[in-house]
Design an enzyme around this catalytic site. Structure first.
Site, mmCIF file in Angstrom:
data_model
loop_
_atom_site.group_PDB
_atom_site.id
_atom_site.type_symbol
_atom_site.label_atom_id
_atom_site.label_comp_id
_atom_site.label_asym_id
_atom_site.label_seq_id
_atom_site.Cartn_x
_atom_site.Cartn_y
_atom_site.Cartn_z
ATOM 1 C CG ASP A 271 2.517 3.988 -5.913
ATOM 2 O OD1 ASP A 271 1.906 3.857 -4.841
ATOM 3 O OD2 ASP A 271 3.286 4.930 -6.153
ATOM 4 N N GLY B 25 -0.305 4.610 -0.131
ATOM 5 C CA GLY B 25 -1.597 5.090 -0.625
ATOM 6 C C GLY B 25 -2.172 3.967 -1.460
ATOM 7 C CG HIS B 26 -2.399 0.425 -0.281
ATOM 8 N ND1 HIS B 26 -2.179 -0.650 0.522
ATOM 9 C CD2 HIS B 26 -1.167 0.882 -0.621
ATOM 10 C CE1 HIS B 26 -0.875 -0.829 0.674
ATOM 11 N NE2 HIS B 26 -0.240 0.100 -0.007
HETATM 12 P P1 GDP Z 1 -0.919 0.542 -4.394
HETATM 13 O O1 GDP Z 1 -0.152 1.514 -3.576
HETATM 14 O O2 GDP Z 1 -0.080 -0.639 -4.790
HETATM 15 O O3 GDP Z 1 -2.211 0.105 -3.769
HETATM 16 O O4 GDP Z 1 -1.279 1.297 -5.750
HETATM 17 P P2 GDP Z 1 -1.879 2.782 -5.883
HETATM 18 O O5 GDP Z 1 -3.291 2.747 -5.476
HETATM 19 O O6 GDP Z 1 -0.991 3.770 -5.227
HETATM 20 O O7 GDP Z 1 -1.698 3.044 -7.424
HETATM 21 C C1 GDP Z 1 -2.324 2.259 -8.391
HETATM 22 C C2 GDP Z 1 -3.228 3.178 -9.246
HETATM 23 O O8 GDP Z 1 -3.632 2.467 -10.393
HETATM 24 C C3 GDP Z 1 -4.506 3.588 -8.548
HETATM 25 O O9 GDP Z 1 -4.910 4.824 -9.044
HETATM 26 C C4 GDP Z 1 -5.485 2.487 -8.962
HETATM 27 O O10 GDP Z 1 -6.839 2.932 -8.943
HETATM 28 C C5 GDP Z 1 -5.046 2.229 -10.361
HETATM 29 N N1 GDP Z 1 -5.176 0.840 -10.834
HETATM 30 C C6 GDP Z 1 -5.081 -0.326 -10.134
HETATM 31 N N2 GDP Z 1 -5.164 -1.382 -10.962
HETATM 32 C C7 GDP Z 1 -5.308 -0.877 -12.204
HETATM 33 C C8 GDP Z 1 -5.431 -1.461 -13.509
HETATM 34 O O11 GDP Z 1 -5.384 -2.667 -13.687
HETATM 35 N N3 GDP Z 1 -5.555 -0.595 -14.564
HETATM 36 C C9 GDP Z 1 -5.589 0.761 -14.419
HETATM 37 N N4 GDP Z 1 -5.711 1.506 -15.504
HETATM 38 N N5 GDP Z 1 -5.487 1.334 -13.206
HETATM 39 C C10 GDP Z 1 -5.332 0.536 -12.133
HETATM 40 P P1 IMO Z 2 2.458 2.180 -1.578
HETATM 41 O O1 IMO Z 2 2.142 1.286 -0.405
HETATM 42 C C1 IMO Z 2 5.484 4.316 -3.843
HETATM 43 C C2 IMO Z 2 8.859 5.992 -1.607
HETATM 44 C C3 IMO Z 2 8.953 7.505 -1.537
HETATM 45 C C4 IMO Z 2 10.461 7.674 -1.428
HETATM 46 C C5 IMO Z 2 10.865 6.501 -0.556
HETATM 47 C C6 IMO Z 2 10.989 6.835 0.922
HETATM 48 O O2 IMO Z 2 1.379 3.116 -1.925
HETATM 49 O O3 IMO Z 2 2.966 1.366 -2.719
HETATM 50 P P2 IMO Z 2 9.281 7.360 2.881
HETATM 51 O O4 IMO Z 2 8.128 8.306 2.961
HETATM 52 O O5 IMO Z 2 8.932 5.933 3.118
HETATM 53 O O6 IMO Z 2 10.434 7.798 3.738
HETATM 54 O O7 IMO Z 2 9.809 7.493 1.367
HETATM 55 O O8 IMO Z 2 9.854 5.519 -0.731
HETATM 56 N N1 IMO Z 2 7.564 5.425 -1.148
HETATM 57 C C7 IMO Z 2 6.635 4.944 -1.968
HETATM 58 N N2 IMO Z 2 6.576 4.902 -3.321
HETATM 59 N N3 IMO Z 2 4.495 3.764 -3.115
HETATM 60 C C8 IMO Z 2 4.560 3.766 -1.767
HETATM 61 O O9 IMO Z 2 3.656 3.107 -1.008
HETATM 62 C C9 IMO Z 2 5.635 4.414 -1.136
HETATM 63 N N4 IMO Z 2 5.974 4.627 0.153
HETATM 64 C C10 IMO Z 2 7.161 5.241 0.130
HETATM 65 O O10 IMO Z 2 8.435 8.110 -2.692
HETATM 66 O O11 IMO Z 2 11.057 7.494 -2.683
HETATM 67 MG MG MG Z 3 0.294 3.549 -3.600
#
Ligand code: GDP
Ligand code: IMO
Ligand code: MG
Length: 423
Positions: free
Chosen positions: A13, A40-41
């Site tokens: 994340d 979840g991207h």
């Molecule tokens: P990922 O799994 O690495 O793609 O990250 P996620 O999408 O799960 O989580 C990142 C969250 O932060 C999402 O809700 C994005 O919309 C948000 N986000 C990404 N970059 C920034 C940033 O620079 N500032 C803020 N405030 N939010 C951001």
């Molecule tokens: P992105 O790509 C954050 C964490 C879960 C749990 C552990 C194992 O969005 O960064 P799993 O379902 O893989 O067996 O869970 O890994 N986890 C993540 N945490 N971002 C993710 O993906 C994750 N994918 C798995 O919360 O602790």
């Molecule tokens: Mg994510």
């Protein structure tokens, strides 16, 4: 042309989806290499927030190829839902999305096994996203799995029944109520959807691309500290999230890796269980969660928050051979009077500068304190205009890690990015 790899350096994340979307115009292909719908991207543009789980984050750029590589595990139900959601936004994924025949399938019973295993663990649960990731990779390495290429073979249904029955036997050992029927129906609908896509031996496509001078960006999922080998085992995911995973998950040789782009959140978050030395269980942590809207993109769970952890970051940089850093969510730290950065740990009275094998409650962070900044930086477009204390924070990270910061993300939107050194 070499292939660049973009990956998370913390516990996931970090903002990988947003950054891939920003960088996609510089590439011809975006390829996912591991993980599955546990990811979840998020991407945001034109006031739309979109969350991708299986499909690469380059999909909104019509003329680019997107590839789901062999190292990924696919749940056909999630895949169908994702392609439906894209179709609602007028994105026809069939046109530019390719899927490796060697990617493994998450079966409905894999999800049940994940849930049953977590329930049986009680307080020692991993905190899995319950998407069936662990059981699917177990079947892959156990040589029992079903692959995307199997779906067009005449004995597919037979293979499906055989594996599902095997899972039923395992599930008998758990005291766990379940029903497969409804999910199974959706699952087979998802299989039909997958058949509409180009299912290929993608290692040839990707090597062909790089050999012809086309630019490929490999998009990591999860983060380095969740790696099956180097993360805080057993509180990890079931794939190699590090750069090496791009080689095995796509079929590219290590000598073909170019830039390794490490994404770092300006602080740390973690969802699920496991050690987190700089975790803040106080008002400061709550403020980070609130300002950063730190709730899981896949599960909606509140994310644990804490200060930046440099020993952990340096470890990730080492494992991946990171050549450039991108700092995300820098805007979230506005309004903190003081910014702390963990530079070392104390364990049993001893100061150490690395993540110990037996990392647990007894590891205490040692902090360097920096001055915070009040200014809202979300609309700033040039690094020169950034507050002085913010620049000092970035300098500190660069000096400590020895790696340059090439992009600073100042908000979730596509245009919210500052380039200290233009690309
Ligand atoms: P990922 O799994 O690495 O793609 O990250 P996620 O999408 O799960 O989580 C990142 C969250 O932060 C999402 O809700 C994005 O919309 C948000 N986000 C990404 N970059 C920034 C940033 O620079 N500032 C803020 N405030 N939010 C951001
Ligand atoms: P992105 O790509 C954050 C964490 C879960 C749990 C552990 C194992 O969005 O960064 P799993 O379902 O893989 O067996 O869970 O890994 N986890 C993540 N945490 N971002 C993710 O993906 C994750 N994918 C798995 O919360 O602790
Ligand atoms: Mg994510």
């Amino acid at each position: 042309m070499k292939l660049d790899v973009l990956l998370g350096l913390q516990w996931g994340d970090e903002g990988k989806g947003k950054i891939v979307d920003v960088l996609t115009p510089h590439y011809d292909m975006i390829a996912r290499f591991q993980g599955g719908p546990n990811a979840g991207h998020s991407l945001e543009f034109n006031h739309i927030k979109h969350i991708l789980h299986t499909i690469p984050s380059g999909i909104f750029h019509e003329e680019k190829i997107n590839l789901i590589g062999n190292g990924v595990v696919i749940d056909p139900v999630v895949f169908k839902n994702e392609t439906d959601a894209l179709a609602n936004l007028k994105v026809e994924a069939e046109k530019n999305l390719y899927v490796s025949k060697k990617a493994h399938l998450i079966l409905p019973s894999h999800r049940i096994l994940d849930a049953a295993s977590e329930a049986a663990k009680g307080s020692t649960k991993i905190g899995s996203t319950l998407k069936g990731i662990g059981p699917t990779y177990m079947d892959k390495t156990g040589r029992n799995g079903l692959r995307i290429g199997d779906i067009t073979l005449p004995d597919f249904n037979e293979k499906y029944r055989f594996l599902t029955n095997k899972h039923r036997t395992i599930l008998n050992q758990y005291n766990y109520d379940y029903s497969l029927e409804q999910y199974e129906e959706e699952w087979f609908e998802g299989i039909e959807r997958l058949k509409k896509f180009r299912l290929i031996d993608s290692e040839h496509l990707i090597n062909n691309f790089t050999d012809r001078g086309k630019r490929v960006l490999a998009e990591g999922a999860q983060g380095t500290l969740l790696d099956i080998d180097f993360g805080s085992y057993p509180y990890v995911t079931s794939s190699n999230t590090i750069c090496a995973g791009a080689c095995t998950g796509l079929g590219v040789a290590p000598s073909k890796i170019g830039e390794v782009i490490g994404i770092v959140k300006a602080y740390c978050t973690r969802v699920g269980s496991g050690p987190f030395p700089t975790e803040l269980k106080d008002k400061t942590g709550d403020k980070m969660r609130q300002q950063g809207m730190e709730f899981g993109s896949t599960t909606g769970r509140p994310r644990r928050c804490g200060w930046l952890d440099l020993p952990a970051l340096k470890y990730s940089i080492m494992l991946n051979g990171v050549t450039q850093l991108i700092i995300t969510k820098a805007d979230v730290l506005s309004g903190f009077e003081e910014i702390k950065v963990c530079t070392e740990y104390k364990q049993n009275g001893k100061v150490i500068d690395y993540l110990p094998y037996d990392i647990g409650q007894d590891v205490e962070p040692v902090y360097t304190r920096l001055k915070g900044w009040e200014e809202d930086i979300r609309e700033i477009k040039s690094y020169r205009e950034m507050p002085d204390n913010f620049k000092k924070y970035i300098d500190f990270i660069e000096n400590q890690t020895g790696v340059k910061v090439n992009i600073i993300s100042t908000g979730p939107g596509r245009e919210q990015a500052v380039f200290p050194f233009p690309l």
